[in-house]
Design an enzyme around this catalytic site. Structure first.
Site, PDB file in Angstrom:
ATOM      1  N   LYS A  42      49.920  71.038  19.518  1.00 21.56           N
ATOM      2  CA  LYS A  42      51.096  70.193  19.823  1.00 21.56           C
ATOM      3  C   LYS A  42      52.070  70.235  18.573  1.00 21.56           C
ATOM      4  O   LYS A  42      51.707  70.592  17.715  1.00 21.56           O
ATOM      5  CB  LYS A  42      50.582  68.701  20.005  1.00 21.56           C
ATOM      6  CG  LYS A  42      49.787  67.985  19.120  1.00 21.56           C
ATOM      7  CD  LYS A  42      49.132  66.880  19.660  1.00 21.56           C
ATOM      8  CE  LYS A  42      48.286  66.317  18.949  1.00 21.56           C
ATOM      9  NZ  LYS A  42      48.820  65.493  18.123  1.00 21.56           N
ATOM     10  N   TYR A 269      75.314  66.450  -4.640  1.00 20.66           N
ATOM     11  CA  TYR A 269      75.802  65.265  -4.568  1.00 20.66           C
ATOM     12  C   TYR A 269      75.449  63.912  -5.122  1.00 20.66           C
ATOM     13  O   TYR A 269      74.187  63.984  -5.465  1.00 20.66           O
ATOM     14  CB  TYR A 269      75.345  65.032  -2.864  1.00 20.66           C
ATOM     15  CG  TYR A 269      76.093  66.087  -1.912  1.00 20.66           C
ATOM     16  CD1 TYR A 269      77.338  66.084  -1.796  1.00 20.66           C
ATOM     17  CD2 TYR A 269      75.204  66.751  -0.980  1.00 20.66           C
ATOM     18  CE1 TYR A 269      77.923  66.814  -0.756  1.00 20.66           C
ATOM     19  CE2 TYR A 269      75.821  67.509   0.016  1.00 20.66           C
ATOM     20  CZ  TYR A 269      77.237  67.669   0.040  1.00 20.66           C
ATOM     21  OH  TYR A 269      77.677  68.504   1.070  1.00 20.66           O
ATOM     22  N   MET A 317      71.774  69.504   2.944  1.00 20.66           N
ATOM     23  CA  MET A 317      71.201  69.832   4.198  1.00 20.66           C
ATOM     24  C   MET A 317      70.653  71.374   4.096  1.00 20.66           C
ATOM     25  O   MET A 317      69.671  71.669   4.790  1.00 20.66           O
ATOM     26  CB  MET A 317      72.384  69.948   5.441  1.00 20.66           C
ATOM     27  CG  MET A 317      72.002  70.357   6.842  1.00 20.66           C
ATOM     28  SD  MET A 317      73.364  70.304   7.893  1.00 20.66           S
ATOM     29  CE  MET A 317      73.832  68.432   7.847  1.00 20.66           C
TER      30      MET A 317
HETATM   31  C1  LIG Z   1      44.296  62.854  21.228  1.00 20.29           C
HETATM   32  C2  LIG Z   1      43.932  63.504  20.079  1.00 20.29           C
HETATM   33  N1  LIG Z   1      43.003  64.488  19.937  1.00 20.29           N
HETATM   34  C3  LIG Z   1      42.841  65.464  18.848  1.00 20.29           C
HETATM   35  C4  LIG Z   1      43.792  65.362  18.000  1.00 20.29           C
HETATM   36  C5  LIG Z   1      43.681  66.274  16.430  1.00 20.29           C
HETATM   37  O1  LIG Z   1      43.729  65.233  15.429  1.00 20.29           O
HETATM   38  P1  LIG Z   1      43.438  66.075  14.057  1.00 20.29           P
HETATM   39  O2  LIG Z   1      44.898  66.872  13.682  1.00 20.29           O
HETATM   40  O3  LIG Z   1      43.416  65.094  13.076  1.00 20.29           O
HETATM   41  O4  LIG Z   1      42.255  66.979  13.932  1.00 20.29           O
HETATM   42  C6  LIG Z   1      45.120  64.466  17.920  1.00 20.29           C
HETATM   43  C7  LIG Z   1      46.188  64.746  16.891  1.00 20.29           C
HETATM   44  O5  LIG Z   1      46.823  63.736  16.789  1.00 20.29           O
HETATM   45  C8  LIG Z   1      45.233  63.693  19.077  1.00 20.29           C
HETATM   46  O6  LIG Z   1      46.292  62.978  19.270  1.00 20.29           O
END
Ligand SMILES: Cc1ncc(COP(=O)(O)O)c(C=O)c1O
Length: 378
Positions: A42, A269, A317
């Site tokens: 993600k 700046y 920036m």
């Molecule tokens: C539901 C869930 N599972 C697993 C993970 C993975 O966690 P980590 O990056 O601490 O291994 C996350 C990360 O935030 C998560 O939200």
């Protein structure tokens, strides 16, 4: 002229080492034995580049990934990636159509979502696997442990949905004191007992920290995130094997301008830095637009010529300044500047930057912005 011959790529780049990703996955796999790992990719694979990371993981044989939402799953699927996406965040019923269209496996914890997914799956004539989220103490999304049987009854009434797993999540597995995590594991074990009669086969709750320090929580699968990228979940992990992780990402820039300035020169700046002596100041094309926090101004070292050189003046920036006076006579335009990574004997880690910003390594790498090209190191 062919556009491919033009140099348009930004000089501030994130370099990805797939060999290190392989190494980290092998390490994690040894820790969980034969259980499946569902790597979390993600937030653009924690800033590393989801397409690159997922592609390499697929080649290693991993085919189920944790994403935040349907948009992340859709982007990867549309790019041609063939994988199973477990959507970890709560979605609204308005997302049901897309979730089903993209064959996502959403985490579900409301009856409304269950009903809308069922309706949508029927409409699209599909069977969708879902994961029931139980809040054993995270205090975020999830049904309460006492609602599990009731919820699984509702799932039974949805013939187009298949409960692939029941899952939970740890808020404190990265702390030295595991008391709360052990308490959660006990609750989850009761949830498992209650779920078995509903035919649920898989149970999982382990994140990276738990894989290292709470092996009893790995049950039927684990969902590592930060560790696959070679970064420690915290400084409190007890299992020494965490030290074998190898950071997948390096963040580098190049010197685009060099200037000798006299003592007493105000830089950038607000003139938040004034030179105390005649100084050689280098400019690099990296700033907060790239994810280099302005709060690091005057409080971070970059690596140039194998040495730690202080960043000086406000980070802007698009550009930042580095005092390279120590390298007079050797430093040149175009020289490499390491923001995170290794140069000679020196190293700057995401954890070092996180410490200065009172945050965690997760935020540092996830914050590297979209305009930084992700380059695979062959
Ligand atoms: C539901 C869930 N599972 C697993 C993970 C993975 O966690 P980590 O990056 O601490 O291994 C996350 C990360 O935030 C998560 O939200």
């Amino acid at each position: 002229m062919q556009s491919t011959n033009l140099h348009v790529s930004r000089l501030t780049r994130a370099y990805l080492h797939p060999g290190r990703l392989t190494h980290n996955m092998q390490l994690l796999q040894r820790l969980v034995g034969g259980r499946p790992l569902w790597p979390c990719i993600k937030a653009n694979a924690y800033g590393h580049g989801a397409g690159i990371i997922a592609g390499h993981l697929l080649r290693l044989g991993y085919d189920t990934f944790g994403v935040a939402d349907v948009e992340e799953a859709a982007a990867l699927t549309d790019s041609g990636l063939k994988a199973t996406f477990v959507v970890l965040s709560a979605m609204l019923p308005e997302h049901a159509e897309a979730l089903v269209h993209y064959n996502c496996q959403p985490v579900v914890c409301t009856q409304e979502m269950l009903e809308d997914l069922e309706q949508e799956a029927k409409k699209q004539m599909k069977h969708i696997s879902i994961h029931v989220k139980v809040d054993t103490g995270m205090g975020r999304i999830g049904i309460s442990p006492g609602q599990v049987q009731d919820f699984l009854e509702h799932c039974r009434a949805c013939p187009s949905l298949h409960v692939r797993s029941v899952m939970s999540h740890f808020p404190r597995a990265d702390e030295a004191d595991k008391t709360f995590s052990h308490f959660q594991i006990e609750i989850f074990k009761r949830v498992i007992e209650q779920s078995r009669s509903y035919g649920v086969e898989m149970f999982h709750m382990a994140n990276s920290a738990a894989i290292f320090d709470l092996p009893e929580s790995c049950f039927d699968a684990a969902r590592p995130g930060i560790a696959i990228y070679g970064l420690p979940p915290s400084h409190s992990i007890k299992n020494q094997r965490v030290n074998a992780l190898q950071p997948v990402l390096e963040w580098k820039s190049r010197i685009t301008f060099l200037k000798e300035v006299p003592a007493g020169t105000g830089l950038s700046y607000g003139h938040a830095f004034t030179t105390r002596q005649a100084s050689l100041i280098a400019t690099i094309p990296a700033g907060y637009g790239d994810g280099l926090s302005r709060n690091l101004s005057n409080n971070v070292d970059f690596l140039v010529g194998g040495r730690r050189c202080p960043q000086v003046g406000r980070i802007t920036m698009d550009m930042s300044l580095v005092d390279v006076s120590a390298l007079r006579g050797t430093v040149e335009l175009g020289d490499e500047v390491v923001i995170i990574g290794v140069q000679g004997e020196e190293r700057v880690t995401a954890d070092e930057l996180a410490g200065k910003l009172n945050t965690i390594n997760y935020e540092i790498v996830t914050g590297i912005s979209h305009r930084v090209p992700r380059i695979v190191v062959q």
